[in-house]
Design a protein around this motif. Structure first.
Motif, PDB file in Angstrom:
ATOM      1  N   UNK A 190       5.056   3.962   2.232  1.00 31.49           N
ATOM      2  CA  UNK A 190       4.739   2.757   1.466  1.00 31.49           C
ATOM      3  C   UNK A 190       4.969   1.553   2.377  1.00 31.49           C
ATOM      4  N   UNK A 191       3.931   0.769   2.576  1.00 34.54           N
ATOM      5  CA  UNK A 191       3.981  -0.307   3.562  1.00 34.54           C
ATOM      6  C   UNK A 191       3.540  -1.628   2.933  1.00 34.54           C
ATOM      7  N   UNK A 192       4.298  -2.671   3.200  1.00 32.65           N
ATOM      8  CA  UNK A 192       3.960  -4.025   2.770  1.00 32.65           C
ATOM      9  C   UNK A 192       3.393  -4.775   3.967  1.00 32.65           C
ATOM     10  N   UNK A 193       2.183  -5.276   3.830  1.00 32.95           N
ATOM     11  CA  UNK A 193       1.590  -6.040   4.929  1.00 32.95           C
ATOM     12  C   UNK A 193       2.363  -7.340   5.152  1.00 32.95           C
TER      13      UNK A 193
ATOM     14  N   UNK B 140      -5.957  -0.183   8.630  1.00 36.00           N
ATOM     15  CA  UNK B 140      -5.540  -0.950   9.790  1.00 36.00           C
ATOM     16  C   UNK B 140      -4.461  -1.942   9.365  1.00 36.00           C
ATOM     17  N   UNK B 141      -3.317  -1.927  10.065  1.00 31.38           N
ATOM     18  CA  UNK B 141      -2.205  -2.820   9.741  1.00 31.38           C
ATOM     19  C   UNK B 141      -1.748  -3.495  11.028  1.00 31.38           C
ATOM     20  N   UNK B 142      -1.986  -4.791  11.140  1.00 31.05           N
ATOM     21  CA  UNK B 142      -1.553  -5.516  12.330  1.00 31.05           C
ATOM     22  C   UNK B 142      -0.029  -5.652  12.362  1.00 31.05           C
ATOM     23  N   UNK B 143       0.534  -6.027  11.225  1.00 33.19           N
ATOM     24  CA  UNK B 143       1.986  -6.146  11.120  1.00 33.19           C
ATOM     25  C   UNK B 143       2.382  -5.825   9.695  1.00 33.19           C
ATOM     26  N   UNK B 144       3.404  -5.003   9.562  1.00 29.50           N
ATOM     27  CA  UNK B 144       3.837  -4.630   8.227  1.00 29.50           C
ATOM     28  C   UNK B 144       5.296  -4.240   8.205  1.00 29.50           C
ATOM     29  N   UNK B 145       5.778  -3.970   7.011  1.00 28.32           N
ATOM     30  CA  UNK B 145       7.148  -3.496   6.829  1.00 28.32           C
ATOM     31  C   UNK B 145       7.122  -2.207   6.014  1.00 28.32           C
ATOM     32  N   UNK B 146       7.615  -1.162   6.644  1.00 31.57           N
ATOM     33  CA  UNK B 146       7.734   0.135   5.979  1.00 31.57           C
ATOM     34  C   UNK B 146       8.896   0.045   4.988  1.00 31.57           C
ATOM     35  N   UNK B 147       8.658   0.407   3.727  1.00 31.22           N
ATOM     36  CA  UNK B 147       9.659   0.255   2.676  1.00 31.22           C
ATOM     37  C   UNK B 147      10.316   1.594   2.332  1.00 31.22           C
TER      38      UNK B 147
ATOM     39  N   UNK C 284       0.830  -1.191   0.000  1.00 27.97           N
ATOM     40  CA  UNK C 284       0.000   0.000   0.000  1.00 27.97           C
ATOM     41  C   UNK C 284       0.869   1.246   0.000  1.00 27.97           C
ATOM     42  N   UNK C 285       0.619   2.154  -0.967  1.00 28.63           N
ATOM     43  CA  UNK C 285       1.282   3.438  -0.971  1.00 28.63           C
ATOM     44  C   UNK C 285       0.325   4.453  -0.378  1.00 28.63           C
TER      45      UNK C 285
ATOM     46  N   UNK D 274      20.087 -11.601  -4.071  1.00 29.78           N
ATOM     47  CA  UNK D 274      20.824 -10.408  -4.469  1.00 29.78           C
ATOM     48  C   UNK D 274      20.019  -9.130  -4.522  1.00 29.78           C
ATOM     49  N   UNK D 275      18.721  -9.180  -4.208  1.00 29.85           N
ATOM     50  CA  UNK D 275      17.894  -7.976  -4.172  1.00 29.85           C
ATOM     51  C   UNK D 275      17.408  -7.766  -2.743  1.00 29.85           C
ATOM     52  N   UNK D 276      17.683  -6.589  -2.196  1.00 31.21           N
ATOM     53  CA  UNK D 276      17.331  -6.320  -0.811  1.00 31.21           C
ATOM     54  C   UNK D 276      16.334  -5.181  -0.674  1.00 31.21           C
ATOM     55  N   UNK D 277      15.399  -5.338   0.263  1.00 29.87           N
ATOM     56  CA  UNK D 277      14.456  -4.274   0.598  1.00 29.87           C
ATOM     57  C   UNK D 277      14.902  -3.656   1.921  1.00 29.87           C
TER      58      UNK D 277
END
Length: 308
Positions: free
Chosen positions: A111-114, A27-34, A12-13, A63-66
């Motif tokens: 920008x957040x990935x659930x 609502x986001x229970x757990x996510x990763x801010x990118x 989600x952006x 080889x690809x990192x977030x």
């Protein structure tokens, strides 16, 4: 970005931080801010803190990192100073990642990935072809901003001396009655506007053509952008005086090895009396990076000002 297994629904952006009503906040229970994507191995690390002092980590696959931090909600506030601090910190993390790992693919603020780190790894695997292509195409390339300002704009009197049509109108105005003079004065002002616009277009076209020989992409921006919170962190705020006139604003994507050639071109422009060139960069390629989390396949390239 494809929506296989619902992966596209997790990304989600969130735009317009500080403006959302409480009922509109996801609502986001757990996510990763990118923050961004970089070339990185599984053991890569970035020693810095992110938005709100959160510890930053790198989740990498093949080889690809977030570059991420763990979160349980978006960053929303009615305090503009707080939003600016978040934006600055977001930009700082992206800059540090670029210094450590090379050109990043930056994400916009909030920008957040659930999901957890495993969810990030799953997303990286699913979108590997798209991400690999984007990282390869942007490797070694950075965004630069150029603004050409006329610090001593040509006066109407000077235009009158140069343009036969203006002189003709001026003479007719002097001999006309009040009603006719009013109409002729409108034509005079219209001609002045046309001459100034032609000068701006000429400067822009000439500079775009010259920069295109050194840069991979060059795009014109609005001459008078509306003020944005991102101005302070993205180098788009200028120190123009009220009497200055912006002739053009450009954004360009160029390889880092071509920065000197671009600077030389801009030096030539700045050598013209009355012109000032404002050059900022290198920046992560916000304008030229693909957008994630949109409609359709979720990947678009936006050539507008899409910095954080």
């Amino acid at each position: 970005m494809s929506d296989r297994d619902g992966s596209g629904d997790r990304l989600e952006t969130i735009e317009g931080a500080g403006t959302a009503e409480p009922a509109d906040v996801p609502s986001i229970d757990e996510g990763r801010y990118l923050y961004c994507l970089v070339r990185a191995d599984a053991d890569a690390a970035l020693e810095t803190t992110g938005v709100d002092g959160e510890p930053v980590s790198i989740v990498a696959v093949d080889g690809i990192g977030a570059v991420v931090h763990a979160c349980d909600g978006i960053y929303d506030s009615g305090d503009l100073a707080q939003i600016r601090r978040w934006l600055v910190r977001h930009q700082t993390v992206v800059d540090e990642a670029g210094q450590a790992f090379g050109t990043p693919i930056p994400f916009q603020f909030d920008t957040i990935l659930r999901g957890d780190d495993d969810g990030v790894r799953e997303w990286l695997r699913e979108e590997r072809d798209t991400l690999e292509r984007a990282l390869s195409e942007l490797a070694g390339h950075w965004e630069y901003r150029v603004e050409v300002v006329e610090i001593d704009p040509v006066s109407d009197a000077a235009l009158l001396e140069r343009d036969e049509r203006l002189r003709e109108l001026d003479e007719r105005i002097a001999d006309a009655d009040e009603g006719t003079a009013f109409l002729l004065e409108q034509q005079f002002e219209q001609r002045v506007t046309e001459l100034r616009a032609a000068r701006r277009e000429s400067v822009t076209a000439d500079l775009q053509g010259r920069l295109a020989a050194a840069a991979r992409e060059v795009h014109a921006l609005e001459r008078s952008p509306s003020a944005q919170l991102s101005d302070d962190v993205a180098g788009s705020a200028s120190d123009s005086n009220d009497d200055d006139e912006t002739l053009c604003r450009l954004t360009l994507l160029a390889h880092e090895d071509d920065e000197e050639a671009i600077g030389s071109i801009l030096d030539d422009v700045a050598a013209n009396d009355g012109l000032e060139v404002r050059f900022t960069g290198p920046w992560p390629p916000y304008t030229f990076a693909p957008e994630f989390g949109g409609d359709g396949d979720g990947t678009t390239t936006d050539h507008t000002n899409s910095r954080p």
